[in-house]
Design an enzyme around this catalytic site. Structure first.
Site, short mmCIF file in Angstrom:
data_model
loop_
_atom_site.label_atom_id
_atom_site.label_comp_id
_atom_site.label_asym_id
_atom_site.label_seq_id
_atom_site.Cartn_x
_atom_site.Cartn_y
_atom_site.Cartn_z
N CYS A 5 0.84 -1.19 0.00
CA CYS A 5 0.00 0.00 0.00
C CYS A 5 0.88 1.24 0.00
CB CYS A 5 -0.92 0.01 1.21
SG CYS A 5 -1.96 1.48 1.26
N CYS A 16 -5.01 1.75 8.50
CA CYS A 16 -4.58 0.38 8.82
C CYS A 16 -3.31 0.45 9.65
CB CYS A 16 -4.32 -0.41 7.54
SG CYS A 16 -5.75 -0.55 6.47
N CYS A 95 -7.31 1.74 -3.00
CA CYS A 95 -7.17 1.12 -1.68
C CYS A 95 -7.36 -0.39 -1.79
CB CYS A 95 -8.22 1.70 -0.72
SG CYS A 95 -8.31 0.81 0.85
N GLN A 220 -22.53 -4.70 8.82
CA GLN A 220 -21.12 -5.07 8.99
C GLN A 220 -20.33 -4.81 7.71
OE1 GLN A 220 -19.91 -5.67 11.81
NE2 GLN A 220 -21.24 -6.89 13.10
N PHE A 249 -30.88 -4.70 20.14
CA PHE A 249 -29.95 -3.99 19.24
C PHE A 249 -29.84 -4.83 17.94
CE2 PHE A 249 -28.50 -3.64 23.66
CZ PHE A 249 -28.49 -2.27 23.87
N GLU A 276 -34.88 -2.69 17.89
CA GLU A 276 -33.82 -1.84 17.31
C GLU A 276 -34.35 -0.42 17.23
OE1 GLU A 276 -30.99 0.13 15.56
OE2 GLU A 276 -30.59 -1.96 16.04
N ASN A 322 -26.34 -7.30 20.79
CA ASN A 322 -25.25 -6.91 19.88
C ASN A 322 -25.17 -5.38 19.89
OD1 ASN A 322 -23.29 -6.93 17.86
ND2 ASN A 322 -24.79 -6.96 16.22
N CYS A 349 -18.25 -5.39 19.54
CA CYS A 349 -17.13 -4.85 18.77
C CYS A 349 -16.18 -4.09 19.69
CB CYS A 349 -17.64 -3.95 17.64
SG CYS A 349 -18.60 -2.55 18.24
#
EC number: 2.1.1.189
Length: 391
Positions: A5, A16, A95, A220, A249, A276, A322, A349
């Protein structure tokens, strides 16, 4: 470096941050971090720590969020290296995280910007119209959701004039919209969404479960890993004695629909309540359930904590949570701890806030843990956990 990259080598884009770290080391470091955070809850001879689910190392994203800079004749799609300098645009069309199909798409979009006179927004002068281009791809049928984030509706007639030519070059079943974000602030999108196509969702499909992606909804970013995440949750609960369960959620319904499908194959009377706060996500989840012909499913657009704390019906046999990065929070965690559902699935997450929530779930034992590498080359990861009520 595990990915070639040039943007990282020149330090133009450092999103990253772990790009120089071998992939095996990335995974090991994430596992160490996860085990450190949940160590108080790991029980000897009981807690099963499963091997991490790995990701592709390139072209794994289904999404691009491009800041538009440069000029209307020569737009730059990527990022601003300096948020205060409109001349600091870095073109990220190459990218290596994007799907290969995006490569052919970016020149088409640059041409469209010129034809429709979408002058890139200049943050220093507070002039111009086009702020961002937001792209999402369905891996299922390669359709695209393309959103132009504009300061106003001023250029809408020109966009609509050039639209047929653009649509002819986009994959079938694509969605195009204008998002109006009038504020002079680094806000990705505004509240107003103007659809320029008849279709308003693109269809994704994980493990024979149709999922519908809409503008302004969460989905996601790593579809291959996400499909394994949902399939794993489904596999963990499919043989349990569950009559009714909650999916809090729930987003567009990934967890709840996977679990309901598996459970209803054995017992069609299994009931699911999915909650939700986003009404558009609930509309997507409802559409999926209808397509799957699932019965006994209730969807509601509510705050998950408010729903749970005020719900007076029978205790569910399973609760799936979640939450966003902030976790479920102490009030909901304490409520679930007292509710006494036999099983909990917690997908996170942010393992740090998950561990904080676990402190309030003292009536539960951690039975299974698995790391899902949803975000390669960064310190972030998804983790799926299964908790059982202490006897």
């Amino acid at each position: 470096m595990i990915l070639n990259c040039p943007h990282f080598q020149q330090q133009d884009c450092v999103s990253c941050q772990w790009l120089e770290k071998p992939y095996a080391t990335q995974l090991t470091d994430k596992e160490i971090d996860l085990k450190r955070l949940i160590s108080p809850f790991i029980l000897q001879n009981f807690t099963e720590i499963l091997p991490p689910v790995q990701s592709s190392q390139k072209q794994f994203r289904n999404k691009a969020k491009m800041v538009v800079s440069g000029s209307v004749e020569r737009p730059i799609l990527g990022i601003l290296k300096d948020q205060t300098d409109p001349q600091s645009g870095i073109d990220l069309c190459d990218c290596p995280l994007y799907p290969t199909e995006f490569e052919a798409l970016f020149p088409i979009l640059k041409d469209f910007i010129a034809r429709a006179g979408l002058v890139p927004y200049n943050i220093a002068k507070k002039k111009g119209e086009l702020k961002y281009i937001l792209l999402t791809q369905s891996r299922y049928n390669q359709s695209i959701m393309l959103r132009f984030v504009l300061k106003s509706e001023q250029k809408r007639p020109l966009v609509e004039r050039e639209l047929p030519n653009l649509l002819a070059k986009l994959p079938k079943d694509s969605v195009v919209s204008l998002n109006i974000q009038p504020q002079h602030a680094a806000i990705l999108e505004g509240e107003t969404e103007i659809f320029l196509t008849e279709k308003t969702t693109i269809e994704e499909n994980f493990n024979d479960i149709p999922l519908f992606i809409r503008p302004q909804g969460f989905f996601q970013t790593n579809p291959n890993v996400a499909s394994q995440l949902y399939a794993t949750a489904q596999n963990w609960i499919k043989d349990l004695a569950i009559q009714q369960f909650w999916d809090l959620f729930c987003g567009v319904g990934g967890f709840g629909l996977h679990c309901a499908k598996a459970l209803q194959e054995k017992n069609e009377n299994v009931q699911l309540t999915s909650i939700e706060i986003s009404a558009s996500a609930i509309a997507s989840a409802t559409k999926s359930a209808e397509q799957l012909q699932l019965k006994n499913i209730t969807f509601a657009s509510l705050d998950s904590a408010q729903f749970a704390l005020n719900e007076k019906s029978a205790t569910p046999d399973l609760v799936i949570v979640n939450p966003p990065r902030r976790g479920i929070g102490k009030p909901l965690a304490e409520f679930l701890n007292q509710l006494g559902t036999p099983y909990l699935i917690y997908s996170s997450c942010n393992a740090r806030t998950m561990a904080q929530d676990f402190e309030a779930l003292s009536n539960y034992s951690l039975q299974k843990v698995q790391l899902f590498d949803m975000f390669p080359h960064t310190s972030h990861y998804e983790v799926l956990t299964f908790l059982v009520k202490k006897s």
